[in-house]
Design an enzyme around this catalytic site. Structure first.
Site, PDB file in Angstrom:
ATOM      1  CB  ALA A 292      -0.914  -0.008   1.222  1.00 40.24           C
ATOM      2  CG  ASP A 338      30.146  28.777 -28.499  1.00 38.03           C
ATOM      3  OD1 ASP A 338      31.097  29.457 -28.090  1.00 38.03           O
ATOM      4  OD2 ASP A 338      30.046  28.364 -29.665  1.00 38.03           O
ATOM      5  CG  ASP A 626      28.786  25.388 -32.558  1.00 42.18           C
ATOM      6  OD1 ASP A 626      29.579  25.850 -31.723  1.00 42.18           O
ATOM      7  OD2 ASP A 626      28.549  25.942 -33.652  1.00 42.18           O
ATOM      8  CG  ASP A 630      31.233  25.160 -27.108  1.00 44.13           C
ATOM      9  OD1 ASP A 630      31.740  26.098 -26.479  1.00 44.13           O
ATOM     10  OD2 ASP A 630      30.795  25.263 -28.265  1.00 44.13           O
ATOM     11  CG  ASP A 723      -1.425   3.562  -7.164  1.00 44.69           C
ATOM     12  OD1 ASP A 723      -2.388   4.275  -6.842  1.00 44.69           O
ATOM     13  OD2 ASP A 723      -0.600   3.111  -6.351  1.00 44.69           O
TER      14      ASP A 723
END
Length: 893
Positions: A292, A338, A626, A630, A723
């Site tokens: 439960a 960037d 990119d 980075d 549920d």
């Protein structure tokens, strides 16, 4: 040819500081290159010129990884206990939920990987190398230290090279430095100390691109020893970050486990002390309590909600590689981006013209076919016009593209006035001149270059077609305009011409670049993406702070940031350079990090340091980018966002999410989706835990009062019915209004923040109290006189009430504080069907013949059903009243 004698020993001195003879000696080579035998031997020593590949995981490994989650381990333990105590149905249901959850996770990971792989470039570049004294083409992965490589415009630099000869070479290094403007290279030895990559003018680095000129260079580093390789190594060494969602779920799982064990132990102990139940029965009761209390469906609901979120995001060009990244975006405080290619277009564009001594907007100005400024822009230019676009130096292609966009007959001009002589550009005089025939037999000399250098050779100026002597006031005005454009971070070129009767016998600067007529100037910039300014404004209104992190120069970064609204125009204090950052200790920078919104001229290490400083402040950091430079910061950030089109393979591999369209504005859409996902998971958790608390309270009090308690099959069926579908339906609720006007949750928030915990407690107590009241009412005022039937009716009514009250409570959970009638009663069609199906499954246990004995329940009459429905509806009424007072309190606060 250089002959190797054993293995090479590399000096620690940077190659840009070493003379060529010293490097030849160190690498045991010379300007004639290596033999094939030398190259083969060195390939054995150094390995192929490739970066380490990320280890791929098999489908089975991916599946196994799904079971490492703490909540999953708890559920597996509960399934084992249930199986050993005879509750096989419970165990099977729990295991099904766990397996389905794992399948969802594997499916989404694999789907994302396929999308990322489709974005990768498949071609392995070739290199032109001097072997056995002859130039030959080899795969770049076969290059070794000591090889001599030839470069020309259009080539990708295949390894780290020390330049030997350079003829007007320009290399675009934005993937490494963030600078969109190509760097002019030279072969001379540099004596300066520790230089940034962008200032090492006698080096060409792997993964950069030759945009102009030609050169030869010696390979001094390959594979993981290159600058790109060093960055890849930083990525490998970076720790995986734990997302707020993962941390929250782990904490929730631990808290629930402790709570469940304590409650189960207390109930078991009290039951045994009372002596009214056998050991086996009390053990089953304790197991029922555990079942439960554990929200078995939560992992599946979280996964489904995230998976649906990723599908919606994929339609908007955001490819999510890791499911939790969706929710992490929603909690983002900082987006560190960037500049080049992300905030800007990574494409030089003509923005301003100085024409007839007037500064004008380039887009609204059309140049006539006989305009000398237009002619010089096109003629003194090495751009190649190809079938698929323009090829050449980005600055030069921008000049041609501008004229093409304005409808100027570029092809006709080039055909009518072919180049017959030239003085190529060089970095010392900063000029380029070309000679072209005119229809009257004379020749036009077209000159372009740096304004200050060009003006030294100008004696006249053209204004509205009239040529007059260049006076000092006019010269000063031109220089002032040049300075004004430079302060706006525009790259300025000046243009001049003169007409000559014949081409000089000796074509050089002295014979061509004197006594010129000033035609005008052009201001160019790598412009911001048109949608980014709006995206930045939306991010700010959502309480998210955008940062610009770039390898570009301070003035350029500051100007672009001001244009985008990241900083106020003229706010120089908000800008810091990498050199200034190096001068600060981590402690000092940690105190001041909030002062800066723009970071210029930074290296990869700086980016990681910036991300870490914000994280130490408890902020959730997203990093976009990119370039290869980075990638370490993308890995270190809470969520790394790579670019699918312009992004390097390394940066995409380090990202949690990839923008398929490279559109910064897509991030704002993703943030909104992330906030929606978290809000919906929060609703599902509030719904599930308050329902489970109601179940635990009901069982606990029934045990304490000595009442007949609900059987495990009752609890299991309620959990299965309530549920699953209703909770999943809450995960696809529409976005609430003003979700992007709220402040970010931040790192310290969790699923219980924002009033959720108190709502779970009072709503769980309410559910349990109403259920116990219905049981008491049925016992006190029974329909049947028979005691056994009365108890059976009471148990049935408590069972149905506990289930039905949860279905009505699902409507309450559509919003934590807003009224159900404001949010919309029936907006979510999936939710409506989920409630109807769940109600039918619940009612079926009582009204369908044959199910009564299976579920140990009895048929009920209209009076009993009336009590159940009124009691269950009271949950909605009471919660609406509480929400009303909560909203009043929040408005006053």
């Amino acid at each position: 040819m250089g002959m190797p004698e054993g293995e090479l020993t590399m000096s620690n001195q940077p190659k840009y500081q070493q003379t060529l003879p010293a490097i030849y000696q160190e690498l045991k080579t010379d300007e004639h290159g290596l033999t094939q035998a030398d190259a083969a031997a060195r390939l054995e020593q150094y390995g192929h010129n490739v970066l380490n590949q990320q280890k791929t995981t098999s489908m089975l490994q991916k599946f196994g990884a799904q079971f490492k989650d703490f909540m999953i381990i708890v559920l597996l333990a509960a399934a084992l206990i249930a199986a050993f105590t005879g509750e096989v149905v419970d165990a099977i249901i729990i295991l099904l939920v766990v397996v389905l959850n794992a399948i969802f996770g594997v499916f989404q990971e694999s789907k994302a990987e396929e999308a990322i792989n489709a974005l990768k470039e498949m071609a392995a570049p070739d290199a032109t190398v001097l072997r056995d004294g002859e130039l030959q083409t080899v795969k770049s992965d076969a290059l070794v230290p000591g090889d001599i490589v030839a470069l020309e415009a259009g080539d990708s630099v295949p390894a780290d090279l020390r330049l030997i000869e350079s003829a007007s070479l320009k290399v675009e290094e934005s993937a490494l430095t963030g600078e969109s403007v190509p760097v002019e290279k030279q072969a001379e030895t540099l004596t300066a100390g520790d230089l940034a990559i962008g200032d090492r003018l006698n080096m060409a680095y792997m993964n950069s691109n030759v945009t102009y000129g030609r050169a030869t260079g010696m390979v001094v580093a390959t594979g993981m020893q290159t600058e790109v390789g060093r960055i890849a190594g930083m990525i490998e060494a970076a720790d995986e970050t734990t997302t707020p969602l993962q941390a929250n779920l782990t904490q929730l799982g631990k808290s629930l486990t402790i709570l469940i064990l304590v409650i189960a132990a207390v109930v078991f102990g009290i039951g045994m002390w009372r002596g009214s139940e056998s050991l086996v029965n009390m053990l089953l009761t304790a197991i029922s309590l555990a079942v439960a209390a554990i929200p078995e469906g939560l992992p599946a609901i979280v996964t489904i909600t995230l998976a649906l979120g990723t599908q919606r995001m994929a339609k908007r060009h955001a490819l999510v590689r890791k499911l939790p990244a969706v929710e992490t975006l929603g909690s983002t405080d900082i987006i560190a981006s960037d500049k080049t290619g992300t905030l800007t277009q990574n494409k030089m564009t003509v923005e301003k013209l100085v024409l007839n001594q007037q500064l004008v907007d380039a887009k609204t100005t059309n140049l006539a076919t006989d305009n000398h400024l237009a002619q010089v822009m096109i003629l003194s230019n090495d751009t190649k016009i190809m079938a698929d676009g323009l090829a050449g130096d980005p600055t030069e292609t921008a000049l041609v593209q501008y004229n093409l966009d304005q409808g100027y007959p570029v092809d006709q001009l080039l055909a009518d006035m072919p180049r017959v002589a030239e003085v190529p550009f060089d970095s010392e005089r900063k000029l380029m001149s070309t000679v072209h025939p005119l229809s009257d037999g004379q020749f036009l000399v077209a000159v372009k270059g740096a304004p200050d250098e060009l003006l030294k050779r100008v004696t006249k100026v053209e204004t509205n077609g009239e040529v007059t002597p260049l006076t000092k006031p006019v010269r000063n005005q031109i220089l002032a305009t040049n300075h004004e454009l430079a302060t706006q971070a525009l790259r300025v070129l000046a243009f001049a011409y003169k007409v000559i009767t014949a081409v000089p016998t000796t074509v050089n600067s002295e014979t061509l670049e004197q006594d010129l007529v000033f035609a005008g100037m052009v201001g160019m910039i790598d412009p911001e993406r048109p949608e980014v300014e709006q995206a930045v404004a939306e991010a700010k209104s959502a309480g998210i702070r955008p940062l610009m992190i770039t390898g570009d120069h301070r003035d350029t970064a500051e100007a672009i940031a001001a244009r985008l609204g990241i900083i106020e125009a003229g706010d120089d204090a908000a800008v810091i350079t990498g050199a200034e950052l190096d001068a600060m200790s981590d402690a000092e920078f940690g105190k001041k990090v909030g002062d800066y919104s723009v970071y210029a001229r930074v290296a990869p290490e700086h980016k990681v340091r910036i991300v870490n400083a914000w994280q130490k402040r408890g902020k959730v950091v997203a990093m976009t980018g990119d370039g290869v430079n980075d990638a370490p910061a993308l890995k270190a950030a809470d969520i790394g966002i790579g670019m699918g089109i312009t992004g390097t393979e390394v940066s995409k591999g380090a990202s949690d999410m990839v923008l398929a369209d490279d559109n910064f504005a897509t991030i704002v859409v993703a943030v909104e989706e992330g906030r929606k996902v978290f809000a919906n998971i929060q609703k599902a958790i509030q719904y599930l835990l308050s329902a489970n608390l109601g179940e635990v309270l009901t069982l606990f009090m029934m045990t304490m009062l000595g009442w007949q308690i609900l059987a495990p099959v009752h609890i299991l069926w309620i959990n299965l019915v309530t549920d699953t579908l209703p909770a999943i339906a809450l995960g696809v609720e529409p976005t609430e209004k003003n979700i992007m006007q709220k402040q970010p949750r931040g790192r310290n928030s969790n699923f219980f923040s924002g009033g959720v915990f108190s709502s779970i407690i009072y709503q769980g107590l309410l559910e349990g109290g109403i259920t116990l009241f219905v049981y008491w009412l049925a016992i006190t005022y029974p329909v049947h006189a028979n005691d056994a039937l009365a108890h059976a009716d009471a148990l049935t009514m408590a069972f149905i009430t506990l289930g039905l009250i949860q279905l009505f409570h699902a409507f309450n959970s559509k919003s934590i504080h807003e009224s159900l009638f404001t949010v919309g009663l029936f907006r979510n069609k999936f939710f409506n069907w989920a409630i109807l199906i769940a109600f039918a499954l619940l009612a079926m246990t009582v009204v369908v013949p044959g199910f009564n004995s299976l579920f140990h329940v009895t048929p009920l009459d209209a009076y009993q059903w009336g009590i159940i429905i009124i009691a269950s509806l009271s949950m909605v009424v009471i919660v609406e009243i509480v929400k009303f007072f909560q909203r009043r309190h929040m408005r006053r606060a």
